[in-house]
Design an enzyme around this catalytic site. Structure first.
Site, PDB file in Angstrom:
ATOM      1  N   TYR A 138       0.855  -1.193   0.000  1.00  0.00           N
ATOM      2  CA  TYR A 138       0.000   0.000   0.000  1.00  0.00           C
ATOM      3  C   TYR A 138       0.885   1.234   0.000  1.00  0.00           C
ATOM      4  O   TYR A 138       1.862   1.301   0.741  1.00  0.00           O
ATOM      5  CB  TYR A 138      -0.898   0.003   1.248  1.00  0.00           C
ATOM      6  CG  TYR A 138      -1.762   1.237   1.387  1.00  0.00           C
ATOM      7  CD1 TYR A 138      -2.838   1.455   0.525  1.00  0.00           C
ATOM      8  CD2 TYR A 138      -1.515   2.185   2.383  1.00  0.00           C
ATOM      9  CE1 TYR A 138      -3.646   2.584   0.660  1.00  0.00           C
ATOM     10  CE2 TYR A 138      -2.315   3.315   2.522  1.00  0.00           C
ATOM     11  CZ  TYR A 138      -3.379   3.510   1.662  1.00  0.00           C
ATOM     12  OH  TYR A 138      -4.173   4.625   1.796  1.00  0.00           O
ATOM     13  N   ASP A 231       9.306   2.612  -0.418  1.00  0.00           N
ATOM     14  CA  ASP A 231       8.291   3.295   0.383  1.00  0.00           C
ATOM     15  C   ASP A 231       8.475   2.866   1.831  1.00  0.00           C
ATOM     16  O   ASP A 231       8.105   1.755   2.221  1.00  0.00           O
ATOM     17  CB  ASP A 231       6.889   2.945  -0.128  1.00  0.00           C
ATOM     18  CG  ASP A 231       5.801   3.652   0.685  1.00  0.00           C
ATOM     19  OD1 ASP A 231       6.143   4.362   1.655  1.00  0.00           O
ATOM     20  OD2 ASP A 231       4.608   3.481   0.353  1.00  0.00           O
ATOM     21  N   LYS A 259       4.582   8.920   8.822  1.00  0.00           N
ATOM     22  CA  LYS A 259       4.384   8.347  10.155  1.00  0.00           C
ATOM     23  C   LYS A 259       5.434   8.813  11.180  1.00  0.00           C
ATOM     24  O   LYS A 259       5.355   9.959  11.609  1.00  0.00           O
ATOM     25  CB  LYS A 259       4.255   6.830  10.033  1.00  0.00           C
ATOM     26  CG  LYS A 259       3.036   6.489   9.138  1.00  0.00           C
ATOM     27  CD  LYS A 259       2.608   5.050   9.084  1.00  0.00           C
ATOM     28  CE  LYS A 259       1.278   4.948   8.364  1.00  0.00           C
ATOM     29  NZ  LYS A 259       1.257   4.239   7.117  1.00  0.00           N
TER      30      LYS A 259
HETATM   31  C1  LIG Z   1       0.550   4.685   5.757  1.00  0.00           C
HETATM   32  C2  LIG Z   1       1.260   4.427   4.490  1.00  0.00           C
HETATM   33  C3  LIG Z   1       1.153   5.277   3.377  1.00  0.00           C
HETATM   34  C4  LIG Z   1       0.156   6.404   3.322  1.00  0.00           C
HETATM   35  O1  LIG Z   1       0.422   7.399   4.254  1.00  0.00           O
HETATM   36  P1  LIG Z   1      -0.768   8.420   4.651  1.00  0.00           P
HETATM   37  O2  LIG Z   1      -0.089   9.369   5.569  1.00  0.00           O
HETATM   38  O3  LIG Z   1      -1.834   7.595   5.276  1.00  0.00           O
HETATM   39  O4  LIG Z   1      -1.220   9.063   3.394  1.00  0.00           O
HETATM   40  C5  LIG Z   1       1.947   5.046   2.279  1.00  0.00           C
HETATM   41  N1  LIG Z   1       2.814   4.013   2.259  1.00  0.00           N
HETATM   42  C6  LIG Z   1       2.933   3.171   3.291  1.00  0.00           C
HETATM   43  C7  LIG Z   1       3.922   2.057   3.221  1.00  0.00           C
HETATM   44  C8  LIG Z   1       2.157   3.334   4.434  1.00  0.00           C
HETATM   45  O5  LIG Z   1       2.254   2.459   5.438  1.00  0.00           O
END
Ligand SMILES: *Cc1c(COP(=O)(O)O)cnc(C)c1O
Length: 420
Positions: A138, A231, A259
């Site tokens: 994701y 990512d 995060k």
């Molecule tokens: C949480 C997450 C996102 C999206 O981040 P948001 O701040 O919710 O837009 C993208 N990539 C990864 C791997 C994530 O865990």
């Protein structure tokens, strides 16, 4: 009328992000009033041990005094200027100092923005439109990334949400996680400008990439002249201080953060090699902007967090030991009760599966027993343990979590295991 019903009168589904509505585990979500350390309290006064920690950001738990103070001091000076501030430079320096392969960074407001902008930049840099992503990874909710597999492996993606034009997702090729052959097929099929991957996948529960797989991606990107994007919105500063780089030592061309880097405030970032990053506006032609990007309150929270992590790098071993203790405890109780159970732990992250085998990709994750997870979730919540309301999420340990907290979680699982 309960607050969840009232919320649904005004907010779509009662929530501002879908997983919070508890649809996949059933029951009603508690509304949270406050948190302290490893715990949260809902508006009815129930106390929970929090294994979500805002979905990862709060590695020092709720209301850490250093981060809290940094936020309060920043607020007193003004919450936003839309002009450059020193704290942005300070945070940029602290982050880039950790990574020999990342020269320049740009801060945004969410992980979604970070990955979306990183992909635009990679396309602009290479002049190639196709991208490769992996099933079960994701990267936020931007159009090109809301894709599911067409029929058969290594196909061009189809939209996984109404409202996403098929014309957009036809540039997204979908490959299988931990399967290099499927990546090679994609490279042969398209004109690939970038590969985006969670090196430690945390959005199909926790499935770490195999080292040979990630090294293979690096080689393929070199061979085909594609940009490798790691990512690490979740794994950054969570799997280790330097995220996957501490685990594998592999150098991506662009790394996305979110995060933890915002210390609980809305922050994302992407960083990369100079020659790529300098394609970005205002130095280069690839457009990207944000009214609140680099916001001083958010940057201050991030700076306090990253500084504290750098001053205490030993915490990761400690957090990992606690995650292992929790998972080993769950495993032995599952065994005693004839429950199929497998788990992964990386640094402060843990994920488990009611599954006879340890999954390596999304198809295998999908063989897990999600009904059993729902029962587990409901019963643990009732006993005051707040696990993610979906079998597809990663759990998080924070520094204020004590061995006693972990032991109590294990003891409680022991009591409910027969009922799931
Ligand atoms: C949480 C997450 C996102 C999206 O981040 P948001 O701040 O919710 O837009 C993208 N990539 C990864 C791997 C994530 O865990």
């Amino acid at each position: 009328m309960g607050i969840f019903n009232e919320a649904q009168k005004y907010i779509v589904g009662g929530v501002n992000s879908p997983v919070r509505a508890f649809k996949s585990v059933g029951g009603e979500p508690p509304f949270i009033e406050r948190g302290k350390g490893a715990y949260i309290w809902d508006i009815e006064g129930h106390k929970y041990l929090d294994y979500i920690q805002s979905w990862g950001p709060l590695i020092f738990g709720h209301c850490d005094s250093d981060i809290e103070e940094a936020i309060i001091e920043a607020v007193k000076k003004g919450v936003s200027f839309g002009a450059p501030t020193k704290v942005e430079v300070d945070l940029a320096k602290e982050v880039l100092e950790l990574f020999p392969h990342l020269d320049l960074i740009r801060f945004v407001n969410s992980g979604t923005e970070a990955t979306m902008s990183a992909i635009r930049l990679a396309r602009g840099f290479t002049g190639k439109d196709d991208i490769i992503k992996f099933e079960g990874c994701y990267h936020g909710h931007s159009d090109s990334l809301l894709v599911s597999a067409g029929s058969g492996a290594a196909t061009f993606g189809v939209p996984s949400s109404p409202g996403v034009p098929a014309d957009f997702t036809k540039h997204t090729l979908l490959a299988k996680y931990n399967d290099l052959e499927s990546v090679k097929e994609c490279f042969e099929k398209g004109d690939v400008g970038c590969v985006i991957v969670e090196p430690i996948a945390g959005n199909m529960s926790l499935v770490p990439g195999e080292k040979e797989f990630l090294e293979g991606l690096r080689d393929l990107c070199n061979h085909y002249g594609a940009v490798l994007i790691f990512d690490e919105v979740m794994s950054g500063f969570r799997a280790g201080l330097r995220g996957s780089y501490d685990v594998y030592g592999i150098k991506a061309d662009i790394v996305t953060f979110g995060k933890v880097i915002g210390g609980g405030m809305p922050v994302g970032a992407f960083a990369g090699k100079k020659e790529i990053m300098e394609k970005l506006s205002p130095v280069g032609p690839v457009y990207q902007a944000g009214t609140l990007s680099g916001n001083p309150v958010a940057m201050s929270a991030g700076l306090a967090t990253i500084k504290k992590l750098k001053a205490n790098p030993e915490i990761y071993k400690n957090l990992e030991a606690k995650a292992k203790k929790l998972m080993e405890g769950f495993e032995s109780i599952s065994k005693e009760n004839g429950i199929d159970f497998n788990y992964n732990v990386v640094g402060s992250m843990f994920g488990f599966f009611f599954n006879p085998k340890k999954p390596k990709n999304f198809d295998e994750v999908n063989e897990s027993d999600t009904n059993r997870y729902a029962a587990f979730h409901n019963k643990m919540l009732k006993e005051g343990f707040y696990f993610a309301p979906s079998a597809y999420e990663t759990g998080f340990i924070c520094t204020p979590m004590s061995d006693d907290d972990i032991q109590k979680s294990i003891d409680t699982y022991k009591n409910i295991a027969k009922e799931i």
